[in-house]
Design a protein around this motif. Structure first.
Motif, short mmCIF file in Angstrom:
data_model
loop_
_atom_site.label_atom_id
_atom_site.label_comp_id
_atom_site.label_asym_id
_atom_site.label_seq_id
_atom_site.Cartn_x
_atom_site.Cartn_y
_atom_site.Cartn_z
N THR A 27 0.87 -1.17 0.14
CA THR A 27 -0.24 -0.05 -0.08
C THR A 27 0.90 1.24 -0.11
OG1 THR A 27 -2.00 -1.28 1.26
CG2 THR A 27 -1.66 1.26 1.27
N ILE B 294 -1.51 2.94 -4.52
CA ILE B 294 -1.81 1.56 -4.64
C ILE B 294 -2.24 0.97 -3.21
CG2 ILE B 294 -0.29 0.89 -6.33
CD1 ILE B 294 2.02 0.07 -4.24
N SER B 295 -3.01 -0.04 -3.48
CA SER B 295 -3.69 -0.37 -2.00
C SER B 295 -3.80 -2.15 -2.00
CB SER B 295 -5.01 0.28 -2.09
OG SER B 295 -6.07 -0.38 -1.09
N GLU B 296 -3.09 -2.77 -1.04
CA GLU B 296 -3.13 -4.05 -0.62
C GLU B 296 -2.79 -4.75 -1.89
OE1 GLU B 296 -3.99 -5.80 1.84
OE2 GLU B 296 -3.58 -3.91 3.21
N VAL B 297 -1.79 -4.61 -2.42
CA VAL B 297 -1.34 -5.13 -3.92
C VAL B 297 -0.46 -6.41 -3.38
CG1 VAL B 297 -0.02 -5.25 -5.96
CG2 VAL B 297 -1.61 -3.34 -5.31
N ASN C 42 -8.63 2.32 -8.38
CA ASN C 42 -8.28 2.68 -7.13
C ASN C 42 -6.88 1.98 -6.41
OD1 ASN C 42 -9.57 0.28 -7.22
ND2 ASN C 42 -11.26 0.91 -5.65
N THR D 252 -5.72 -1.17 -6.77
CA THR D 252 -6.24 -2.48 -6.39
C THR D 252 -5.76 -3.26 -7.77
OG1 THR D 252 -8.43 -2.43 -6.59
CG2 THR D 252 -7.45 -2.16 -4.39
#
Ligand SMILES: Nc1ncnc2c1ncn2[C@@H]1O[C@H](COP(=O)(O)OP(=O)(O)OP(=O)(O)O)[C@@H](O)[C@H]1O
Ligand SMILES: [Mg+2]
Lengths: 266, 270
Positions: free
Chosen positions: A11, A21-24, A208, A210
């Motif tokens: 993230t 970036i989120s929770e990749v 978003n 993800t």
């Protein structure tokens, strides 16, 4: 296949509060050619920098070659090419820039000289080696930047949009170099047009930051509703053969399409 | 940004940028270009140091002559050298200018009721000339030797890594600085039209200055990433360009040694 890059829960939030970036989480394996595709501002560059250990993600971590989470320890094996060549070329001449990586990363001068010569020939840089990078044209800069990352022969290439301003001749040369590279390649690009000719796996980055999809090229590029949702459009041949060829047979590259037309397949 | 302010900012940055770009000369053939980079570095930097400690006009002029001779032998365009060498001493001249008034001596002129003395004028002239020759000598090094060779030579001469690092980064960021400024001005020019008033130009200039600072910081951060991506976090270690030291190298070292020792003797006596 050995994983070369293994990211968990990456993230990244920029200081102004933008979550790019989120929770990749993803794994890149040895010899794989992966395209990371997403609309402008979806977070590709941020993801590339995090995977390359060039920004400290707000959360999550990246494991390299199953050995370490410290990118600096494996720098000579990671070929991170930044999106903007002006950020990447900072030496006083093009030659110094191409030699910079090999010299800093401990390769012998002879090896480097041989590679510089081959790359300069292939990417049309021979007349430009003694020029300062900032006086080159946009496409020339990009070619010099590509040569600079290939010069130290990294195991994994993480290339952020390496074709942008490059003309057709050199785009093909760069494409060939990517396809022939015998390590893993991750190509970050906002367009699917060249993806089937280069990659065998596609990761879609959603709006978003993800991961919206991760799969084989054919599966992803023929999923029209998924692509539309992400503001992307299928490659030209998929659009051309829409309603003519079934998704599991539609030619994905111009060469394949031409062949099937000549064969009268559809 | 158009108008007087815009045009002058533009020409100043263009000039500065030209001043800090050296590569073409480094690629041509000449006396200094053929020297071992370590020899060039030691000899020419030694000369620069020597000129900074001299206190005599004649000796300083002698060093200026030596500098010009080296430039001529190395096919360095004099205009380029002078442009490079002029910026720093002009600034330093402004700083020491008050000495023209402050130093006691015979009054040669009077401006706004301030008495300018002969000793004062001599001091300012000598100081400016010395800085100018010193900067010209250092410029000769960068003008005739690829920057990576200079860095490699510093490492070989066992200059502390931290110092080499600072020199390398400073030099690169100087480029970046002028590059960014020129880009910003270009971007503004492409979207403004007509002759702006002087006042409008100033307003614009202030805005540009603010943006410029932020952009340079941002660009610096991104170039930092570009460096790190290729091993920039490790100590600078460019390929060496040194080879066996030849007669020309010895000649340069001898000339430099004689000049340095000679100026020391003139300054302090035997
Ligand atoms: N330095 C920064 N500070 C704040 N926000 C940023 C910064 N860099 C990028 N962003 C934001 O983060 C998001 C992701 O940006 P990123 O550059 O990763 O996108 P991208 O997918 O590479 O886009 P493109 O296709 O245009 O290159 C965007 O919304 C962008 O505006
Ligand atoms: Mg990007």
């Amino acid at each position: 296949m050995e994983p070369v890059i293994n990211a968990h829960g990456l993230t990244h939030e920029y200081p102004d509060g933008t979550t790019a970036i989120s929770e990749v989480s993803l794994t890149i394996s040895e010899g794989e050619r992966v395209a990371v595709v997403g609309a402008n501002g979806s977070g590709k560059t941020t993801l590339q920098l995090a995977l390359g250990g060039l920004i400290e993600p707000t959360a999550g971590s990246v494991d390299y070659f199953g050995e370490t989470t410290d990118a600096e320890a494996v720098r000579e094996r990671l070929g991170v090419l930044l999106q903007d060549p002006d950020d990447y070329l900072f030496n006083t001449t093009v030659r110094e820039d191409i030699e910079y990586g090999p010299a800093q990363l401990g390769q012998s001068r002879e090896t480097a000289a041989r590679r510089v010569e081959a790359l300069a020939d292939d990417l049309g840089l021979n007349g430009l080696l003694d020029r300062p990078p900032f006086r080159l044209s946009g496409g020339e800069k990009q070619r010099a930047a590509v040569a600079s990352v290939l010069a130290f022969d990294p195991d994994v290439l993480l290339l952020d949009e390496p074709f942008g301003a490059v003309d057709a001749t050199y785009r093909e040369r760069i494409q060939r170099r990517i396809v022939d590279h015998d390590g893993a390649v991750v190509l970050f690009t906002p367009s699917l047009d060249l993806v089937p000719a280069i990659a065998d796996r596609v990761i879609l980055v959603g709006q978003n930051g993800t991961i919206a999809a991760d799969g084989a090229v054919r599966e992803v590029v023929t999923d029209r509703s998924l692509l539309a949702e992400q503001g992307l459009r299928p490659p030209p041949t998929v659009r051309l053969f829409e309603g003519i060829a079934p998704d599991d047979e539609v030619p994905l590259t111009i060469a394949a399409a031409r062949q099937s037309l000549l064969n009268g397949e559809f | 940004m158009t108008g007087v302010v815009g045009r002058s900012v533009e020409s100043i940055t263009a000039a500065l940028r030209a001043v800090f770009t050296a590569e073409q000369v480094a690629a041509t053939d000449g006396f200094l270009q053929r020297r071992d980079p370590r020899v060039t570095l030691v000899a020419v930097a030694g000369l620069a140091l020597a000129v900074m400690i001299t206190r005599t006009l004649a000796v300083t002029v002698g060093f200026a002559g030596l500098t010009l001779a080296l430039a001529w032998l190395s096919a360095v365009p004099l205009r380029r050298l002078l442009a490079r060498a002029a910026v720093v001493p002009l600034v330093s001249a402004l700083i020491v200018l008050p000495q023209a008034v402050l130093l006691p001596g015979e009054v040669v002129a009077s401006v706004f009721g301030l008495a300018i003395t002969d000793a004062g004028v001599a001091y300012v002239v000598l100081f400016t000339l010395r800085v100018g020759v010193g900067v010209a000598l250092l410029s000769l090094i960068v003008l005739t030797t690829p920057f990576s060779a200079v860095v490699a030579a510093l490492r070989q001469l066992r200059v502390p890594v931290a110092l080499v690092w600072v020199i390398a980064i400073t030099y690169r960021y100087l480029f970046l600085f002028f590059d960014e400024l020129q880009r910003l001005i270009l971007a503004r020019n492409s979207r403004t039209k007509g002759e702006a008033t002087l006042r409008g130009g100033w307003r614009d200039g202030r805005r540009v200055a603010g943006t410029f600072l932020l952009r340079t910081l941002d660009r610096g951060e991104r170039v930092g990433r570009g460096m790190r991506a290729r091993g920039g976090a490790r100590p600078p270690s460019p390929y060496r360009r040194s080879r066996s030291v030849d007669a020309g190298d010895y000649a340069l070292l001898v000339v430099a040694a004689v000049a340095v020792v000679g100026s020391g003797v003139i300054r302090w006596g035997l």
